[in-house]
Design a protein around this motif. Structure first.
Motif, short mmCIF file in Angstrom:
data_model
loop_
_atom_site.label_atom_id
_atom_site.label_comp_id
_atom_site.label_asym_id
_atom_site.label_seq_id
_atom_site.Cartn_x
_atom_site.Cartn_y
_atom_site.Cartn_z
N GLY A 8 0.81 -1.20 0.00
CA GLY A 8 0.00 0.00 0.00
C GLY A 8 0.85 1.26 0.00
N TRP A 35 -9.32 -10.43 -1.51
CA TRP A 35 -9.02 -9.10 -0.99
C TRP A 35 -10.33 -8.43 -0.60
CZ3 TRP A 35 -4.19 -7.43 -0.06
CH2 TRP A 35 -3.12 -8.06 -0.73
N ARG A 37 -11.70 -4.64 1.48
CA ARG A 37 -11.24 -3.31 1.87
C ARG A 37 -12.28 -2.63 2.75
NH1 ARG A 37 -11.65 -0.16 -4.02
NH2 ARG A 37 -13.95 -0.08 -4.12
N ARG A 38 -11.77 -1.71 3.55
CA ARG A 38 -12.65 -0.90 4.38
C ARG A 38 -12.24 0.55 4.20
NH1 ARG A 38 -15.60 -2.20 8.95
NH2 ARG A 38 -14.44 -4.14 9.24
N ARG A 44 -16.76 -2.96 5.60
CA ARG A 44 -15.84 -3.77 4.82
C ARG A 44 -16.55 -4.29 3.58
NH1 ARG A 44 -13.98 -8.90 7.92
NH2 ARG A 44 -16.09 -9.55 7.34
N VAL A 47 -13.55 -7.12 -2.60
CA VAL A 47 -12.89 -6.50 -3.75
C VAL A 47 -12.64 -7.53 -4.86
CG1 VAL A 47 -10.86 -5.27 -4.58
CG2 VAL A 47 -11.78 -4.76 -2.30
N ASP A 89 -11.09 4.50 -4.11
CA ASP A 89 -10.39 3.26 -3.78
C ASP A 89 -9.61 3.38 -2.48
OD1 ASP A 89 -9.60 3.01 -7.27
OD2 ASP A 89 -11.17 1.91 -6.18
N ALA A 91 -8.67 3.08 1.05
CA ALA A 91 -9.15 2.11 2.05
C ALA A 91 -7.97 1.35 2.63
CB ALA A 91 -10.12 1.12 1.41
N TYR A 93 -6.72 -2.28 2.83
CA TYR A 93 -6.96 -3.50 2.07
C TYR A 93 -6.47 -4.70 2.88
CZ TYR A 93 -8.29 -0.87 -2.05
OH TYR A 93 -8.95 -0.05 -2.94
N TYR A 94 -7.33 -5.70 2.96
CA TYR A 94 -7.03 -6.90 3.73
C TYR A 94 -7.03 -8.12 2.82
CZ TYR A 94 -8.43 -3.96 7.67
OH TYR A 94 -8.53 -2.94 8.59
N GLY A 123 -3.77 -5.92 7.03
CA GLY A 123 -4.21 -4.77 6.26
C GLY A 123 -3.07 -3.87 5.81
N GLN A 125 -2.63 0.09 3.96
CA GLN A 125 -3.36 1.31 3.65
C GLN A 125 -3.07 1.75 2.22
OE1 GLN A 125 -5.53 3.38 5.67
NE2 GLN A 125 -5.89 4.32 3.66
#
Length: 130
Positions: A8, A35, A37-38, A44, A47, A89, A91, A93-94, A123, A125
């Protein structure tokens, strides 16, 4: 099982990023990966997801054509290539994984629910400035 997301950063709208997810402890099994994202102040959301063998992929409609999920099972890695990034976009991302039956044929709904995933990374960023 441990998942480690990375890649990220802070980019401008239109830029590209590639997220990586390193998976430790997944050997010996078959795992679907995804994947999520929040975004700030948001729930959440799904993706993209990829089947255990990489043959099937699914993407959120709003990222289709811009994001591509892939995996390299030999390296226990999953990726999310993101191009033409937009401010929406932004967020955390996890990456996530869950055990799957290699003999089963799953519908797309099998991949969408975050609650069905057993393992989560910490996660990474992604911030897109407009």
């Amino acid at each position: 099982v441990q998942l480690q997301a990375s890649g990220g950063g802070l980019v401008q709208a239109g830029d590209s990023l590639r997220l990586s997810c390193a998976a430790c402890g997944l050997t010996g099994g078959t795992y679907s990966m995804a994947w999520f994202r929040r975004g700030p102040g948001k729930e959440r959301e799904f993706v993209a997801a990829i089947s255990w063998n990489g043959r099937s992929t699914y993407h959120l409609d709003s990222v289709k054509g811009r994001f591509t999920i892939s995996r390299d099972n030999a390296k226990n890695m999953m990726y999310l290539q993101m191009i033409s990034l937009k401010s929406e976009d932004t967020a955390v991302y996890y990456c996530a994984a869950k055990s799957s039956d290699a003999r089963a044929v799953y519908s797309s709904s099998h991949y969408y629910s975050g609650k069905s995933y057993d393992y989560w990374g910490q996660g990474t960023q992604v911030t897109v400035s407009s």
